[in-house]
Scaffold this motif. Structure first.
Motif, PDB file in Angstrom:
ATOM      1  N   UNK A   1      60.455 -71.265   8.255  1.00  0.00           N
ATOM      2  CA  UNK A   1      59.757 -70.310   9.112  1.00  0.00           C
ATOM      3  C   UNK A   1      60.657 -69.099   9.309  1.00  0.00           C
ATOM      4  N   UNK A   2      60.117 -67.934   9.072  1.00  0.00           N
ATOM      5  CA  UNK A   2      60.848 -66.691   9.313  1.00  0.00           C
ATOM      6  C   UNK A   2      60.325 -66.071  10.597  1.00  0.00           C
ATOM      7  N   UNK A   3      61.228 -65.705  11.492  1.00  0.00           N
ATOM      8  CA  UNK A   3      60.804 -65.091  12.751  1.00  0.00           C
ATOM      9  C   UNK A   3      61.391 -63.703  12.887  1.00  0.00           C
ATOM     10  N   UNK A   4      60.518 -62.746  13.229  1.00  0.00           N
ATOM     11  CA  UNK A   4      60.910 -61.349  13.365  1.00  0.00           C
ATOM     12  C   UNK A   4      60.948 -60.895  14.830  1.00  0.00           C
ATOM     13  N   UNK A   5      60.849 -61.837  15.789  1.00  0.00           N
ATOM     14  CA  UNK A   5      60.905 -61.408  17.196  1.00  0.00           C
ATOM     15  C   UNK A   5      62.310 -60.889  17.501  1.00  0.00           C
ATOM     16  N   UNK A   6      62.412 -60.020  18.480  1.00  0.00           N
ATOM     17  CA  UNK A   6      63.694 -59.395  18.813  1.00  0.00           C
ATOM     18  C   UNK A   6      64.750 -60.430  19.187  1.00  0.00           C
ATOM     19  N   UNK A   7      64.364 -61.464  19.932  1.00  0.00           N
ATOM     20  CA  UNK A   7      65.346 -62.446  20.383  1.00  0.00           C
ATOM     21  C   UNK A   7      65.899 -63.262  19.213  1.00  0.00           C
TER      22      UNK A   7
ATOM     23  N   UNK B   1      70.192 -64.363  15.305  1.00  0.00           N
ATOM     24  CA  UNK B   1      70.549 -64.477  13.892  1.00  0.00           C
ATOM     25  C   UNK B   1      71.521 -63.381  13.450  1.00  0.00           C
ATOM     26  N   UNK B   2      71.548 -62.279  14.191  1.00  0.00           N
ATOM     27  CA  UNK B   2      72.385 -61.164  13.776  1.00  0.00           C
ATOM     28  C   UNK B   2      71.861 -60.512  12.512  1.00  0.00           C
ATOM     29  N   UNK B   3      70.541 -60.519  12.340  1.00  0.00           N
ATOM     30  CA  UNK B   3      69.938 -60.020  11.114  1.00  0.00           C
ATOM     31  C   UNK B   3      68.540 -59.481  11.400  1.00  0.00           C
ATOM     32  N   UNK B   4      67.881 -58.958  10.378  1.00  0.00           N
ATOM     33  CA  UNK B   4      66.535 -58.412  10.544  1.00  0.00           C
ATOM     34  C   UNK B   4      65.472 -59.499  10.634  1.00  0.00           C
ATOM     35  N   UNK B   5      65.837 -60.747  10.340  1.00  0.00           N
ATOM     36  CA  UNK B   5      64.918 -61.869  10.428  1.00  0.00           C
ATOM     37  C   UNK B   5      65.748 -63.125  10.674  1.00  0.00           C
ATOM     38  N   UNK B   6      65.144 -64.108  11.303  1.00  0.00           N
ATOM     39  CA  UNK B   6      65.811 -65.388  11.510  1.00  0.00           C
ATOM     40  C   UNK B   6      65.129 -66.448  10.649  1.00  0.00           C
ATOM     41  N   UNK B   7      65.921 -67.165   9.869  1.00  0.00           N
ATOM     42  CA  UNK B   7      65.403 -68.249   9.042  1.00  0.00           C
ATOM     43  C   UNK B   7      65.501 -69.537   9.849  1.00  0.00           C
TER      44      UNK B   7
ATOM     45  N   UNK C   1      72.186 -71.245  26.280  1.00  0.00           N
ATOM     46  CA  UNK C   1      71.741 -70.064  27.006  1.00  0.00           C
ATOM     47  C   UNK C   1      70.249 -70.207  27.257  1.00  0.00           C
ATOM     48  N   UNK C   2      69.824 -70.024  28.501  1.00  0.00           N
ATOM     49  CA  UNK C   2      68.399 -70.064  28.830  1.00  0.00           C
ATOM     50  C   UNK C   2      67.814 -68.669  28.665  1.00  0.00           C
ATOM     51  N   UNK C   3      66.973 -68.525  27.676  1.00  0.00           N
ATOM     52  CA  UNK C   3      66.347 -67.246  27.341  1.00  0.00           C
ATOM     53  C   UNK C   3      64.952 -67.214  27.963  1.00  0.00           C
ATOM     54  N   UNK C   4      64.806 -66.412  29.012  1.00  0.00           N
ATOM     55  CA  UNK C   4      63.510 -66.259  29.687  1.00  0.00           C
ATOM     56  C   UNK C   4      62.801 -64.971  29.266  1.00  0.00           C
ATOM     57  N   UNK C   5      63.461 -64.127  28.485  1.00  0.00           N
ATOM     58  CA  UNK C   5      62.874 -62.855  28.053  1.00  0.00           C
ATOM     59  C   UNK C   5      62.065 -63.070  26.780  1.00  0.00           C
ATOM     60  N   UNK C   6      61.075 -63.970  26.859  1.00  0.00           N
ATOM     61  CA  UNK C   6      60.267 -64.337  25.699  1.00  0.00           C
ATOM     62  C   UNK C   6      58.853 -63.794  25.848  1.00  0.00           C
ATOM     63  N   UNK C   7      58.158 -63.670  24.753  1.00  0.00           N
ATOM     64  CA  UNK C   7      56.783 -63.183  24.772  1.00  0.00           C
ATOM     65  C   UNK C   7      55.857 -64.076  25.581  1.00  0.00           C
ATOM     66  N   UNK C   8      56.134 -65.374  25.587  1.00  0.00           N
ATOM     67  CA  UNK C   8      55.283 -66.315  26.320  1.00  0.00           C
ATOM     68  C   UNK C   8      55.662 -66.394  27.800  1.00  0.00           C
ATOM     69  N   UNK C   9      56.842 -65.895  28.141  1.00  0.00           N
ATOM     70  CA  UNK C   9      57.335 -66.024  29.514  1.00  0.00           C
ATOM     71  C   UNK C   9      57.911 -67.401  29.793  1.00  0.00           C
ATOM     72  N   UNK C  10      57.892 -68.276  28.778  1.00  0.00           N
ATOM     73  CA  UNK C  10      58.451 -69.621  28.914  1.00  0.00           C
ATOM     74  C   UNK C  10      59.879 -69.626  28.366  1.00  0.00           C
ATOM     75  N   UNK C  11      60.685 -70.504  28.901  1.00  0.00           N
ATOM     76  CA  UNK C  11      62.095 -70.571  28.530  1.00  0.00           C
ATOM     77  C   UNK C  11      62.287 -71.103  27.111  1.00  0.00           C
ATOM     78  N   UNK C  12      63.237 -70.503  26.416  1.00  0.00           N
ATOM     79  CA  UNK C  12      63.742 -71.020  25.150  1.00  0.00           C
ATOM     80  C   UNK C  12      65.229 -71.273  25.376  1.00  0.00           C
ATOM     81  N   UNK C  13      65.636 -72.532  25.305  1.00  0.00           N
ATOM     82  CA  UNK C  13      67.049 -72.868  25.452  1.00  0.00           C
ATOM     83  C   UNK C  13      67.684 -72.720  24.082  1.00  0.00           C
TER      84      UNK C  13
END
Length: 167
Positions: free
Chosen positions: A50-56, A61-67, A88-100
């Motif tokens: 899965x390739x993800x292009x979201x900002x987080x 990933x330190x790149x233009x896409x995360x593999x 790190x608890x990432x709450x700045x997500x599109x869903x508003x739900x936490x991504x640890x």
């Protein structure tokens, strides 16, 4: 003149058949070991990655896409061999739900656990010697104009499983 460096990490030196039951990898410093126990990582004709292009994900990933690879938690074992695993608890997500987001405190990202998908772990595939072909891209609307496309890879405007790009 100094010796030329020995280049490592060529995925082509690791045939997919060598990962018929599991795939293991480490962070850069070797402190964190991750093993995926799955016998179909490289068998799916549509890919599993899965390739993800979201900002987080791009920042992590330190790149233009995360593999990534989103896979069932019970298929993954993570060993913190030297006590460097941080989160790190990432709450700045599109869903508003936490991504640890789990990472080696010495050298970088390992995995993420999204509240939106509580039964999955999202592994950063760069830690493994070989990466399964991607089956999908999320946040394809955030792609750069100069990026190429991957034939046969589904592109979702935002969330995987949502509206496809161009529909």
């Amino acid at each position: 003149m100094p010796d030329q460096p020995t280049y490592t990490g060529n995925p082509n030196s690791h045939p997919p058949s060598s990962f018929s039951t599991n795939l293991s990898g480490t962070c850069l410093c070797g402190s964190i070991l991750v093993t995926i126990k799955d016998d179909s990582l490289f068998d799916s004709p549509n890919g599993r990655g899965h390739l993800c292009h979201c900002a987080n994900c791009r920042k992590v990933a330190g790149s233009y896409v995360s593999s990534n690879l989103a896979i069932e938690k019970e298929k993954v074992e993570i060993w913190d061999q030297k006590g460097t695993l941080k989160e790190y608890e990432d709450w700045a997500t599109g869903s508003g739900k936490c991504v640890v987001r789990k990472f080696c405190g010495n050298c970088g990202p390992i995995a993420s656990y999204a509240q939106a998908s509580p039964d999955k772990v999202i592994l950063k595939m760069g830690i493994f010697p070989r990466i399964p072909k991607p089956e999908a891209e999320s946040f394809a609307l955030h792609r750069h104009d100069w990026q190429g496309t991957h034939e046969g890879v589904a592109q979702f405007e935002i969330a995987r499983g949502g509206k496809k790009l161009g529909e």
